[in-house]
Design a protein around this motif. Structure first.
Motif, PDB file in Angstrom:
ATOM      1  N   SER A  60     -14.585  -6.718 -33.225  1.00 25.52           N
ATOM      2  CA  SER A  60     -13.590  -7.268 -34.134  1.00 25.52           C
ATOM      3  C   SER A  60     -12.918  -8.474 -33.496  1.00 25.52           C
ATOM      4  CB  SER A  60     -12.547  -6.194 -34.459  1.00 25.52           C
ATOM      5  OG  SER A  60     -11.387  -6.776 -35.014  1.00 25.52           O
ATOM      6  N   LEU A  61     -12.953  -9.597 -34.191  1.00 19.22           N
ATOM      7  CA  LEU A  61     -12.267 -10.796 -33.711  1.00 19.22           C
ATOM      8  C   LEU A  61     -10.777 -10.527 -33.548  1.00 19.22           C
ATOM      9  CD1 LEU A  61     -12.016 -13.791 -32.994  1.00 19.22           C
ATOM     10  CD2 LEU A  61     -11.909 -14.263 -35.457  1.00 19.22           C
ATOM     11  N   GLU A  62     -10.172  -9.874 -34.540  1.00 19.74           N
ATOM     12  CA  GLU A  62      -8.724  -9.617 -34.488  1.00 19.74           C
ATOM     13  C   GLU A  62      -8.360  -8.720 -33.312  1.00 19.74           C
ATOM     14  OE1 GLU A  62      -6.517 -11.363 -36.158  1.00 19.74           O
ATOM     15  OE2 GLU A  62      -8.263 -12.380 -36.994  1.00 19.74           O
ATOM     16  N   GLU A  63      -9.162  -7.696 -33.060  1.00 18.27           N
ATOM     17  CA  GLU A  63      -8.887  -6.810 -31.928  1.00 18.27           C
ATOM     18  C   GLU A  63      -9.072  -7.543 -30.607  1.00 18.27           C
ATOM     19  OE1 GLU A  63     -10.735  -2.763 -30.015  1.00 18.27           O
ATOM     20  OE2 GLU A  63     -10.633  -2.900 -32.205  1.00 18.27           O
ATOM     21  N   PHE A  64     -10.102  -8.364 -30.522  1.00 20.09           N
ATOM     22  CA  PHE A  64     -10.363  -9.148 -29.316  1.00 20.09           C
ATOM     23  C   PHE A  64      -9.185 -10.070 -29.019  1.00 20.09           C
ATOM     24  CE2 PHE A  64     -12.102 -12.797 -27.038  1.00 20.09           C
ATOM     25  CZ  PHE A  64     -12.889 -12.201 -26.061  1.00 20.09           C
ATOM     26  N   VAL A  65      -8.724 -10.777 -30.050  1.00 18.02           N
ATOM     27  CA  VAL A  65      -7.588 -11.697 -29.885  1.00 18.02           C
ATOM     28  C   VAL A  65      -6.331 -10.921 -29.503  1.00 18.02           C
ATOM     29  CG1 VAL A  65      -6.046 -13.299 -31.101  1.00 18.02           C
ATOM     30  CG2 VAL A  65      -8.528 -13.500 -31.374  1.00 18.02           C
ATOM     31  N   ARG A  66      -6.071  -9.816 -30.188  1.00 16.87           N
ATOM     32  CA  ARG A  66      -4.878  -9.012 -29.901  1.00 16.87           C
ATOM     33  C   ARG A  66      -4.885  -8.533 -28.450  1.00 16.87           C
ATOM     34  NH1 ARG A  66      -4.491  -3.969 -29.602  1.00 16.87           N
ATOM     35  NH2 ARG A  66      -6.287  -3.472 -30.873  1.00 16.87           N
ATOM     36  N   PHE A  71      -2.699  -8.927 -23.016  1.00 16.51           N
ATOM     37  CA  PHE A  71      -2.914  -9.121 -21.584  1.00 16.51           C
ATOM     38  C   PHE A  71      -2.168 -10.352 -21.087  1.00 16.51           C
ATOM     39  CE2 PHE A  71      -5.086 -10.975 -17.967  1.00 16.51           C
ATOM     40  CZ  PHE A  71      -5.123  -9.902 -17.086  1.00 16.51           C
ATOM     41  N   PHE A  72      -2.273 -11.463 -21.851  1.00 21.67           N
ATOM     42  CA  PHE A  72      -1.596 -12.694 -21.451  1.00 21.67           C
ATOM     43  C   PHE A  72      -0.089 -12.491 -21.379  1.00 21.67           C
ATOM     44  CE2 PHE A  72       0.684 -16.599 -22.379  1.00 21.67           C
ATOM     45  CZ  PHE A  72       0.249 -17.386 -21.332  1.00 21.67           C
ATOM     46  N   GLU A  73       0.472 -11.849 -22.402  1.00 20.23           N
ATOM     47  CA  GLU A  73       1.919 -11.629 -22.402  1.00 20.23           C
ATOM     48  C   GLU A  73       2.348 -10.800 -21.197  1.00 20.23           C
ATOM     49  OE1 GLU A  73       5.629  -9.974 -25.083  1.00 20.23           O
ATOM     50  OE2 GLU A  73       3.615  -9.796 -25.890  1.00 20.23           O
ATOM     51  N   ARG A  77       4.750 -12.222 -18.208  1.00 18.07           N
ATOM     52  CA  ARG A  77       6.019 -11.569 -17.863  1.00 18.07           C
ATOM     53  C   ARG A  77       6.030 -11.127 -16.401  1.00 18.07           C
ATOM     54  NH1 ARG A  77       9.282 -10.621 -22.133  1.00 18.07           N
ATOM     55  NH2 ARG A  77       8.358 -10.825 -24.211  1.00 18.07           N
ATOM     56  N   ASN A  78       4.927 -10.560 -15.929  1.00 14.93           N
ATOM     57  CA  ASN A  78       4.843 -10.140 -14.528  1.00 14.93           C
ATOM     58  C   ASN A  78       4.922 -11.337 -13.589  1.00 14.93           C
ATOM     59  OD1 ASN A  78       4.624  -7.411 -15.186  1.00 14.93           O
ATOM     60  ND2 ASN A  78       2.400  -7.452 -15.188  1.00 14.93           N
ATOM     61  N   GLY A  79       4.261 -12.432 -13.972  1.00 12.69           N
ATOM     62  CA  GLY A  79       4.299 -13.637 -13.152  1.00 12.69           C
ATOM     63  C   GLY A  79       5.690 -14.237 -13.083  1.00 12.69           C
ATOM     64  N   ILE A  80       6.372 -14.255 -14.209  1.00 16.10           N
ATOM     65  CA  ILE A  80       7.746 -14.780 -14.216  1.00 16.10           C
ATOM     66  C   ILE A  80       8.632 -13.928 -13.321  1.00 16.10           C
ATOM     67  CG2 ILE A  80       9.811 -15.051 -15.663  1.00 16.10           C
ATOM     68  CD1 ILE A  80       7.859 -15.992 -17.910  1.00 16.10           C
ATOM     69  N   GLU A  81       8.493 -12.636 -13.428  1.00 17.02           N
ATOM     70  CA  GLU A  81       9.290 -11.751 -12.565  1.00 17.02           C
ATOM     71  C   GLU A  81       8.966 -12.006 -11.090  1.00 17.02           C
ATOM     72  OE1 GLU A  81      10.055  -7.019 -11.667  1.00 17.02           O
ATOM     73  OE2 GLU A  81       9.166  -7.593 -13.577  1.00 17.02           O
TER      74      GLU A  81
END
Length: 90
Positions: A60-66, A71-73, A77-81
């Motif tokens: 699923s394209l939508e599942e892949f993108v989600r 993961f990016f988010e 967030r971990n990188g900013i911390e």
């Protein structure tokens, strides 16, 4: 060394090499330009990964993108911390 440990080590080595490449570009480009370039490259590479994976199996394209957005988010967030926390506080 277990296979998981080897994979973790290769993952970290790859991340380190990408970070070194990004930081080395800061002298000739602005930080926002480097960041945008790496984001765009990541998106293109992920799209390539989707194309390769979808040739072998129905996904699923939508599942892949989600999944990639989640993961990016989390990584962002971990990188900013990590980069905004003083070492003395850790």
């Amino acid at each position: 060394m277990t296979q998981d440990t080897e994979l973790d080590q290769k993952f970290n080595e790859t991340v380190d090499s990408f970070m070194e490449a990004a930081v080395s570009k800061e002298e000739e480009l602005s930080v926002p330009q480097v960041s945008s370039s790496f984001l765009y490259t990541s998106a293109c590479y992920s799209a390539r990964y989707f194309a390769i994976k979808s040739e072998k199996e129905k996904i699923s394209l939508e599942e892949f993108v989600r999944e990639h957005l989640e993961f990016f988010e989390s990584a962002l967030r971990n990188g900013i911390e990590y980069y905004t926390t003083d070492d003395d506080d850790v």
